[in-house]
Design a protein around this motif. Structure first.
Motif, PDB file in Angstrom:
ATOM      1  N   LYS A  58       0.805  -1.226   0.000  1.00 42.44           N
ATOM      2  CA  LYS A  58       0.000   0.000   0.000  1.00 42.44           C
ATOM      3  C   LYS A  58       0.840   1.278   0.000  1.00 42.44           C
ATOM      4  N   ASP A  59       2.061   1.238   0.514  1.00 44.01           N
ATOM      5  CA  ASP A  59       2.914   2.435   0.516  1.00 44.01           C
ATOM      6  C   ASP A  59       3.882   2.471  -0.662  1.00 44.01           C
ATOM      7  N   GLN A  60       4.435   1.307  -1.041  1.00 44.97           N
ATOM      8  CA  GLN A  60       5.431   1.277  -2.118  1.00 44.97           C
ATOM      9  C   GLN A  60       4.790   1.252  -3.504  1.00 44.97           C
ATOM     10  N   LYS A  61       3.715   0.492  -3.671  1.00 39.76           N
ATOM     11  CA  LYS A  61       3.057   0.343  -4.967  1.00 39.76           C
ATOM     12  C   LYS A  61       1.551   0.544  -4.795  1.00 39.76           C
ATOM     13  N   PRO A  62       1.091   1.779  -4.650  1.00 46.68           N
ATOM     14  CA  PRO A  62      -0.327   1.991  -4.353  1.00 46.68           C
ATOM     15  C   PRO A  62      -1.291   1.525  -5.444  1.00 46.68           C
ATOM     16  N   ASN A  63      -0.940   1.645  -6.712  1.00 49.90           N
ATOM     17  CA  ASN A  63      -1.845   1.196  -7.789  1.00 49.90           C
ATOM     18  C   ASN A  63      -1.989  -0.320  -7.797  1.00 49.90           C
ATOM     19  N   THR A  64      -0.883  -1.024  -7.677  1.00 47.55           N
ATOM     20  CA  THR A  64      -0.911  -2.479  -7.645  1.00 47.55           C
ATOM     21  C   THR A  64      -1.624  -2.966  -6.388  1.00 47.55           C
ATOM     22  N   ALA A  65      -1.365  -2.317  -5.255  1.00 42.89           N
ATOM     23  CA  ALA A  65      -2.028  -2.696  -4.003  1.00 42.89           C
ATOM     24  C   ALA A  65      -3.535  -2.502  -4.108  1.00 42.89           C
ATOM     25  N   LYS A  66      -3.954  -1.429  -4.747  1.00 46.50           N
ATOM     26  CA  LYS A  66      -5.388  -1.171  -4.909  1.00 46.50           C
ATOM     27  C   LYS A  66      -6.036  -2.267  -5.749  1.00 46.50           C
ATOM     28  N   LYS A  67      -5.377  -2.673  -6.838  1.00 50.32           N
ATOM     29  CA  LYS A  67      -5.924  -3.741  -7.681  1.00 50.32           C
ATOM     30  C   LYS A  67      -6.038  -5.044  -6.894  1.00 50.32           C
ATOM     31  N   ALA A  68      -4.991  -5.399  -6.148  1.00 52.12           N
ATOM     32  CA  ALA A  68      -5.027  -6.639  -5.367  1.00 52.12           C
ATOM     33  C   ALA A  68      -6.103  -6.563  -4.290  1.00 52.12           C
ATOM     34  N   GLY A  69      -6.256  -5.401  -3.649  1.00 53.18           N
ATOM     35  CA  GLY A  69      -7.282  -5.230  -2.621  1.00 53.18           C
ATOM     36  C   GLY A  69      -8.689  -5.315  -3.184  1.00 53.18           C
ATOM     37  N   ILE A  70      -8.910  -4.694  -4.331  1.00 52.57           N
ATOM     38  CA  ILE A  70     -10.233  -4.761  -4.966  1.00 52.57           C
ATOM     39  C   ILE A  70     -10.529  -6.198  -5.400  1.00 52.57           C
ATOM     40  N   GLY A  71      -9.529  -6.886  -5.921  1.00 53.87           N
ATOM     41  CA  GLY A  71      -9.711  -8.280  -6.290  1.00 53.87           C
ATOM     42  C   GLY A  71     -10.078  -9.136  -5.089  1.00 53.87           C
ATOM     43  N   ALA A  72      -9.417  -8.897  -3.949  1.00 57.27           N
ATOM     44  CA  ALA A  72      -9.730  -9.647  -2.730  1.00 57.27           C
ATOM     45  C   ALA A  72     -11.150  -9.355  -2.267  1.00 57.27           C
ATOM     46  N   LEU A  73     -11.556  -8.104  -2.336  1.00 52.63           N
ATOM     47  CA  LEU A  73     -12.909  -7.723  -1.921  1.00 52.63           C
ATOM     48  C   LEU A  73     -13.956  -8.387  -2.820  1.00 52.63           C
TER      49      LEU A  73
END
Length: 97
Positions: A58-73
């Motif tokens: 979430k701090d180093q790669k916010p775009n990638t983290a957002k995609k992974a988080g949305i996928g998990a949700l």
């Protein structure tokens, strides 16, 4: 001899830090943060992995983290919907008999 990128003083060619001002002389490689849809698909298929990737990146790669988080949700929501449908079908079949 080379010159400091910050203060302009002459330093050794292999110096990692300027001895005069303390500024690092080597550039850090740029972090690639494309936010690839593959991370969302992984998070959807394995929600726990998507959540972990979101928390780690979430701090180093916010775009990638957002995609992974949305996928998990999305993955969790699909699992909940699946169980609701299965339970409703089971209750419906039990009421018919």
């Amino acid at each position: 001899m080379a010159f400091c990128k910050n203060c302009g003083k002459e330093i050794d060619d292999k110096a990692v830090v300027c001895p005069a001002c303390g500024v690092p002389q080597q550039d850090k490689p740029a972090v690639v943060d494309s936010g690839n849809i593959g991370w969302a698909f992984l998070g959807c298929c394995i929600p726990l992995v998507g959540l972990i990737l979101f928390l780690v990146w979430k701090d180093q790669k916010p775009n990638t983290a957002k995609k992974a988080g949305i996928g998990a949700l999305v993955g969790v929501i699909l699992i909940v919907i699946y169980y609701v449908v299965v339970i409703a079908a089971g209750v419906g079949m039990a009421m018919i008999q």
